[in-house]
Design a protein around this motif. Sequence first.
Motif, PDB file in Angstrom:
ATOM      1  N   ASN A 284      99.049   8.456  59.829  1.00 44.80           N
ATOM      2  CA  ASN A 284      98.446   7.137  59.655  1.00 44.80           C
ATOM      3  C   ASN A 284      97.477   6.797  60.774  1.00 44.80           C
ATOM      4  OD1 ASN A 284      99.629   5.649  57.186  1.00 44.80           O
ATOM      5  ND2 ASN A 284     101.420   6.632  58.103  1.00 44.80           N
ATOM      6  N   LEU A 285      97.751   7.289  61.987  1.00 42.95           N
ATOM      7  CA  LEU A 285      96.799   7.095  63.083  1.00 42.95           C
ATOM      8  C   LEU A 285      95.485   7.801  62.762  1.00 42.95           C
ATOM      9  CD1 LEU A 285      96.198   6.014  65.919  1.00 42.95           C
ATOM     10  CD2 LEU A 285      97.159   8.148  66.832  1.00 42.95           C
ATOM     11  N   ALA A 286      95.571   8.987  62.191  1.00 47.53           N
ATOM     12  CA  ALA A 286      94.359   9.733  61.817  1.00 47.53           C
ATOM     13  C   ALA A 286      93.558   8.967  60.776  1.00 47.53           C
ATOM     14  CB  ALA A 286      94.740  11.119  61.283  1.00 47.53           C
ATOM     15  N   ARG A 287      94.235   8.412  59.773  1.00 45.87           N
ATOM     16  CA  ARG A 287      93.531   7.650  58.730  1.00 45.87           C
ATOM     17  C   ARG A 287      92.892   6.384  59.293  1.00 45.87           C
ATOM     18  NH1 ARG A 287      98.199   7.573  54.375  1.00 45.87           N
ATOM     19  NH2 ARG A 287      97.998   9.643  53.428  1.00 45.87           N
ATOM     20  N   VAL A 288      93.634   5.697  60.155  1.00 49.19           N
ATOM     21  CA  VAL A 288      93.100   4.468  60.770  1.00 49.19           C
ATOM     22  C   VAL A 288      91.814   4.770  61.537  1.00 49.19           C
ATOM     23  CG1 VAL A 288      93.523   2.764  62.589  1.00 49.19           C
ATOM     24  CG2 VAL A 288      95.286   3.220  60.878  1.00 49.19           C
ATOM     25  N   ILE A 289      91.806   5.869  62.274  1.00 54.21           N
ATOM     26  CA  ILE A 289      90.619   6.252  63.039  1.00 54.21           C
ATOM     27  C   ILE A 289      89.460   6.598  62.104  1.00 54.21           C
ATOM     28  CG2 ILE A 289      89.664   7.995  64.598  1.00 54.21           C
ATOM     29  CD1 ILE A 289      92.472   8.142  65.893  1.00 54.21           C
ATOM     30  N   VAL A 290      89.754   7.332  61.023  1.00 56.61           N
ATOM     31  CA  VAL A 290      88.703   7.758  60.093  1.00 56.61           C
ATOM     32  C   VAL A 290      88.063   6.562  59.394  1.00 56.61           C
ATOM     33  CG1 VAL A 290      88.244   9.019  57.952  1.00 56.61           C
ATOM     34  CG2 VAL A 290      89.622  10.075  59.730  1.00 56.61           C
ATOM     35  N   VAL A 291      88.868   5.617  58.868  1.00 57.21           N
ATOM     36  CA  VAL A 291      88.284   4.466  58.157  1.00 57.21           C
ATOM     37  C   VAL A 291      87.530   3.559  59.133  1.00 57.21           C
ATOM     38  CG1 VAL A 291      89.982   4.486  56.290  1.00 57.21           C
ATOM     39  CG2 VAL A 291      90.411   3.067  58.295  1.00 57.21           C
ATOM     40  N   ARG A 292      87.953   3.543  60.398  1.00 50.61           N
ATOM     41  CA  ARG A 292      87.220   2.751  61.395  1.00 50.61           C
ATOM     42  C   ARG A 292      85.852   3.384  61.650  1.00 50.61           C
ATOM     43  NH1 ARG A 292      88.481  -0.637  65.854  1.00 50.61           N
ATOM     44  NH2 ARG A 292      86.481  -1.401  66.629  1.00 50.61           N
ATOM     45  N   ARG A 293      85.816   4.703  61.762  1.00 54.75           N
ATOM     46  CA  ARG A 293      84.555   5.382  62.062  1.00 54.75           C
ATOM     47  C   ARG A 293      83.597   5.365  60.859  1.00 54.75           C
ATOM     48  NH1 ARG A 293      84.460   8.903  66.498  1.00 54.75           N
ATOM     49  NH2 ARG A 293      85.674   7.911  68.173  1.00 54.75           N
ATOM     50  N   LEU A 294      84.128   5.565  59.659  1.00 56.33           N
ATOM     51  CA  LEU A 294      83.262   5.710  58.486  1.00 56.33           C
ATOM     52  C   LEU A 294      82.862   4.381  57.855  1.00 56.33           C
ATOM     53  CD1 LEU A 294      84.938   8.744  56.669  1.00 56.33           C
ATOM     54  CD2 LEU A 294      82.915   8.755  58.128  1.00 56.33           C
ATOM     55  N   MET A 295      83.769   3.397  57.884  1.00 56.39           N
ATOM     56  CA  MET A 295      83.513   2.139  57.160  1.00 56.39           C
ATOM     57  C   MET A 295      83.620   0.892  58.027  1.00 56.39           C
ATOM     58  SD  MET A 295      85.448   3.086  53.582  1.00 56.39           S
ATOM     59  CE  MET A 295      86.522   4.328  54.294  1.00 56.39           C
ATOM     60  N   GLY A 296      83.996   1.060  59.275  1.00 55.37           N
ATOM     61  CA  GLY A 296      84.111  -0.090  60.154  1.00 55.37           C
ATOM     62  C   GLY A 296      85.311  -0.966  59.881  1.00 55.37           C
ATOM     63  N   ILE A 297      86.298  -0.439  59.132  1.00 54.05           N
ATOM     64  CA  ILE A 297      87.507  -1.196  58.813  1.00 54.05           C
ATOM     65  C   ILE A 297      88.505  -1.029  59.954  1.00 54.05           C
ATOM     66  CG2 ILE A 297      89.467  -1.383  57.221  1.00 54.05           C
ATOM     67  CD1 ILE A 297      87.601  -0.390  55.005  1.00 54.05           C
ATOM     68  N   ASN A 298      88.854  -2.123  60.607  1.00 54.91           N
ATOM     69  CA  ASN A 298      89.742  -2.082  61.766  1.00 54.91           C
ATOM     70  C   ASN A 298      91.149  -2.529  61.372  1.00 54.91           C
ATOM     71  OD1 ASN A 298      90.868  -2.079  64.319  1.00 54.91           O
ATOM     72  ND2 ASN A 298      89.990  -4.046  64.903  1.00 54.91           N
ATOM     73  N   MET A 299      92.091  -1.598  61.419  1.00 50.58           N
ATOM     74  CA  MET A 299      93.479  -1.912  61.070  1.00 50.58           C
ATOM     75  C   MET A 299      94.348  -2.159  62.302  1.00 50.58           C
ATOM     76  SD  MET A 299      93.861  -2.063  57.821  1.00 50.58           S
ATOM     77  CE  MET A 299      95.642  -1.899  57.636  1.00 50.58           C
ATOM     78  N   LEU A 300      93.837  -1.869  63.480  1.00 50.13           N
ATOM     79  CA  LEU A 300      94.626  -2.071  64.701  1.00 50.13           C
ATOM     80  C   LEU A 300      94.372  -3.478  65.229  1.00 50.13           C
ATOM     81  CD1 LEU A 300      94.134   1.391  66.433  1.00 50.13           C
ATOM     82  CD2 LEU A 300      96.061   0.601  65.051  1.00 50.13           C
ATOM     83  N   GLN A 301      95.014  -4.451  64.599  1.00 50.23           N
ATOM     84  CA  GLN A 301      94.812  -5.852  64.942  1.00 50.23           C
ATOM     85  C   GLN A 301      96.105  -6.468  65.474  1.00 50.23           C
ATOM     86  OE1 GLN A 301      92.589  -8.200  62.174  1.00 50.23           O
ATOM     87  NE2 GLN A 301      91.265  -6.512  61.552  1.00 50.23           N
ATOM     88  N   MET A 302      95.935  -7.492  66.281  1.00 52.21           N
ATOM     89  CA  MET A 302      97.066  -8.118  66.952  1.00 52.21           C
ATOM     90  C   MET A 302      98.062  -8.716  65.972  1.00 52.21           C
ATOM     91  SD  MET A 302      98.319  -8.509  69.907  1.00 52.21           S
ATOM     92  CE  MET A 302      99.764  -9.345  70.541  1.00 52.21           C
TER      93      MET A 302
END
Length: 508
Positions: A420-438
């Motif tokens: 899931n960490l890998a997916r979070v990083i990929v969607v952040r890099r490719l689409m700007g979707i940030n899932m690591l939120q407070m």
Amino acid sequence: MSAKEARDKSDIVRGAGLNFLGFLVRLSSRLPFILLVVALFGNALYGRYIFTITIVELAAALAVFGFKNSLFKFVMDIKYSNGHTTEEIIVAALCSAVTVGLLLVGVIVAGADLLAQFFDYPEMVAGLRSIAPVLLLIAINEILLAGTRISRNMKYEVAAKSFIEPYVLLISMLVFYFLDFGAPGLLLAYTVSIMASLATSICGCAKLYSLRNFITARPRFYIIKAMFKFSAPTAFHDLALLVFMRLDVFIVKYFFSESILGIYDIAQQITTSVEKIYQSFYPILAPVMAKNLVEKDYAVVERQMVMVSRWTLMVQCVLVVLAVFYGTAFMTMIADTGTSPETLAAGGVVLLFLMMGQTINGGFGMTDMPLLYRFPIFNPIISLMMVVLYASIAWGFVQILKFDMKGVAIALCCTYFIMNLARVIVVRRLMGINMLQMSLLRVVIAAIGSVAIFQAITHIVPVNLLSGSGIALGAPLLVVIYGASVMGFCMTPGDKKKLLGRFKRKDV
């Protein structure tokens, strides 16, 4: 918030709420099923049953070929849907699934002896061969239920998966047991439950769509070819993900006895209560998010994903917190009376780490959906890498560190985190979707705080809250502490207002 986004949010809440209600109904039948099967057939036979249906469900996942998720792409995208009815697209998916499914039935029947030799498990051959054709029914059922979700209507999915299938399984198992069918009665009950679920999905499609369009549908070859081409990465992702999620069953059987497999399977089946919370949102998220993803409206997609992740984590974490203190007690309640205390304690640890892994996947697993619709090649790559990584970590824990079956569960939890960490990083890099939120981290902090507070209370009060009759007081107290932590630290003013509004309406 735009009117469209408000409607999407309303559909997600309504659909997820209905599916979560279905999860509660399913849970009310699932626990009695596990208790009765273990009591009537024993740990070993229950392990054999899970091992057999796992193989069939893996094959069914490949037969579905990713259509239960990618189907929405072809209905929503005018490039494919223009000039074709929804019924024609569903029939094209069915034709493909049945074709692949027939090939897989032949492979299973022909390869059953090789599987038995590899796992040293000759007892499962007859059952596996007899139940292999059921994978066709499962594949057809999955595609038809996906068809009912295109209209954002969840009631048929909930009825089929959460009510009809589990209760028919429970009742059929008891009927076949008292008719002295013996061990084959378990697999026969499973077949009857799938047939009942399929009948429900057929009724749903008949009500939502034109039966005449289904009968006259003649899907063209180029549509089937386009669906296969687009769905291939999704299909291998779905299969790799399911292999990853079920590989622990095969690893446990490879290294340990049938009885140990039964204990592990009990913990795994209890863990499905955590998994189903996440899956309550997934079926309605697919049709809602598909349009936003096709239109590349990533800001809306991010808000929807974070909102659902936060809700999912808040519900899942309460079960993880309970497993921290009462996992072994729960395993003791369900397992054979002859099971050793050491095995039950190991089962409690397995239960905890399986729940933690599913919670990580529940909070962040939906990051595979944006990749599915925009960059489908990444999902199978990540999933296949995780299968290899998980097998390697599990082997190390079991063979080198001698962690017995606990090592398999700990390895699975670690791999869920990495995946899931890998997916979070990929969607952040490719689409700007940030899932690591407070807002998501707050839920984890609330859960850890609840554990610490309850642990302190157990050292203060004179009653033993962790065993015997003290559990009846301790478990509800732990839930209250967690609920108060979530209310005070995690819920937004909007969440509290809606929750209070629901209680007020009930009072009126």
